[in-house]
Design a protein around this motif. Sequence first.
Motif, PDB file in Angstrom:
ATOM      1  N   TRP A   1     -18.486 116.109 110.886  1.00  0.00           N
ATOM      2  CA  TRP A   1     -17.399 115.736 111.777  1.00  0.00           C
ATOM      3  C   TRP A   1     -17.082 116.879 112.745  1.00  0.00           C
ATOM      4  O   TRP A   1     -16.931 116.681 113.925  1.00  0.00           O
ATOM      5  N   ARG A   2     -17.032 118.113 112.206  1.00  0.00           N
ATOM      6  CA  ARG A   2     -16.781 119.278 113.051  1.00  0.00           C
ATOM      7  C   ARG A   2     -17.901 119.472 114.054  1.00  0.00           C
ATOM      8  O   ARG A   2     -17.662 119.784 115.206  1.00  0.00           O
ATOM      9  N   LYS A   3     -19.163 119.277 113.633  1.00  0.00           N
ATOM     10  CA  LYS A   3     -20.282 119.458 114.543  1.00  0.00           C
ATOM     11  C   LYS A   3     -20.297 118.375 115.619  1.00  0.00           C
ATOM     12  O   LYS A   3     -20.648 118.634 116.759  1.00  0.00           O
ATOM     13  N   ASP A   4     -19.922 117.149 115.254  1.00  0.00           N
ATOM     14  CA  ASP A   4     -19.940 116.057 116.220  1.00  0.00           C
ATOM     15  C   ASP A   4     -18.793 116.153 117.231  1.00  0.00           C
ATOM     16  O   ASP A   4     -18.923 115.710 118.350  1.00  0.00           O
ATOM     17  N   VAL A   5     -17.678 116.750 116.814  1.00  0.00           N
ATOM     18  CA  VAL A   5     -16.527 116.854 117.705  1.00  0.00           C
ATOM     19  C   VAL A   5     -16.709 117.979 118.696  1.00  0.00           C
ATOM     20  O   VAL A   5     -16.330 117.854 119.849  1.00  0.00           O
TER      21      VAL A   5
ATOM     22  N   VAL B   1     -17.940 114.783 100.706  1.00  0.00           N
ATOM     23  CA  VAL B   1     -16.776 115.283 101.445  1.00  0.00           C
ATOM     24  C   VAL B   1     -17.172 116.506 102.276  1.00  0.00           C
ATOM     25  O   VAL B   1     -16.802 116.616 103.452  1.00  0.00           O
ATOM     26  N   GLY B   2     -17.942 117.418 101.684  1.00  0.00           N
ATOM     27  CA  GLY B   2     -18.412 118.580 102.442  1.00  0.00           C
ATOM     28  C   GLY B   2     -19.272 118.168 103.624  1.00  0.00           C
ATOM     29  O   GLY B   2     -19.131 118.702 104.729  1.00  0.00           O
ATOM     30  N   GLY B   3     -20.146 117.222 103.413  1.00  0.00           N
ATOM     31  CA  GLY B   3     -20.985 116.724 104.505  1.00  0.00           C
ATOM     32  C   GLY B   3     -20.181 116.037 105.579  1.00  0.00           C
ATOM     33  O   GLY B   3     -20.447 116.185 106.773  1.00  0.00           O
TER      34      GLY B   3
ATOM     35  N   GLY C   1     -25.061 113.249 100.637  1.00  0.00           N
ATOM     36  CA  GLY C   1     -24.123 114.326 100.966  1.00  0.00           C
ATOM     37  C   GLY C   1     -24.836 115.605 101.355  1.00  0.00           C
ATOM     38  O   GLY C   1     -24.481 116.246 102.350  1.00  0.00           O
ATOM     39  N   LEU C   2     -25.859 115.980 100.586  1.00  0.00           N
ATOM     40  CA  LEU C   2     -26.599 117.204 100.912  1.00  0.00           C
ATOM     41  C   LEU C   2     -27.389 117.041 102.211  1.00  0.00           C
ATOM     42  O   LEU C   2     -27.519 117.985 102.989  1.00  0.00           O
ATOM     43  N   GLY C   3     -27.897 115.836 102.438  1.00  0.00           N
ATOM     44  CA  GLY C   3     -28.598 115.577 103.697  1.00  0.00           C
ATOM     45  C   GLY C   3     -27.674 115.687 104.897  1.00  0.00           C
ATOM     46  O   GLY C   3     -28.104 116.043 105.987  1.00  0.00           O
ATOM     47  N   THR C   4     -26.410 115.397 104.696  1.00  0.00           N
ATOM     48  CA  THR C   4     -25.428 115.545 105.768  1.00  0.00           C
ATOM     49  C   THR C   4     -25.035 117.005 105.945  1.00  0.00           C
ATOM     50  O   THR C   4     -24.820 117.461 107.063  1.00  0.00           O
ATOM     51  N   LEU C   5     -24.962 117.736 104.842  1.00  0.00           N
ATOM     52  CA  LEU C   5     -24.625 119.159 104.923  1.00  0.00           C
ATOM     53  C   LEU C   5     -25.734 119.975 105.579  1.00  0.00           C
ATOM     54  O   LEU C   5     -25.474 120.847 106.404  1.00  0.00           O
ATOM     55  N   VAL C   6     -26.972 119.698 105.199  1.00  0.00           N
ATOM     56  CA  VAL C   6     -28.134 120.434 105.721  1.00  0.00           C
ATOM     57  C   VAL C   6     -28.851 119.498 106.683  1.00  0.00           C
ATOM     58  O   VAL C   6     -29.527 118.573 106.265  1.00  0.00           O
TER      59      VAL C   6
END
Length: 160
Positions: free
Chosen positions: A155-159, A148-150, A59-64
């Motif tokens: 998702w927002r960055k990919d869209v 969930v945060g990640g 999750g943190l790896g996805t966030l950062v």
Amino acid sequence: MQAGLGALYGVLAFAGSIAAGAIALNAFGLETGLGTSAVWLLVLRGIVAMALWSVIGVGLGTLVRNQVAAIVIVLAFTQFLEPVLRFAALLNSTTAGIGTFLPGAASDGLVGASFLSFGGLGGDSAPGMLEPWQGGLVLLAYALAAVVGGYFTSWRKDVT
């Protein structure tokens, strides 16, 4: 999937450390305690903690998104900031309970052991340590929050 890999790493890590510890204890004629259910319950809870920490890491790896930054943040928090916060929280009876809800303290509660119990800081056990089920739920909440945060961040960055 990540929880399963974390649990597998936990099994491998415990197998190696139990083997090495048993050899060392037997060399000095000391009892290993491997015949007690308490030891195996501690091992099981440790494996669950490792599984949850692997989910937190994903999750943190996805966030950062920057790997170096993610690793530095995790190491700085878990190895420096959180222990300082936990120790500082013990200095005041009002804040003593707050430190038990930090991720490392929740992990300690889940496993049933804490670094604060060494060196006389907490006596035989850490002060105010969560029960194993409570620590597991708090650590699960951190894992879910990170994932969930990640998810929403990536998702927002990919869209866009």
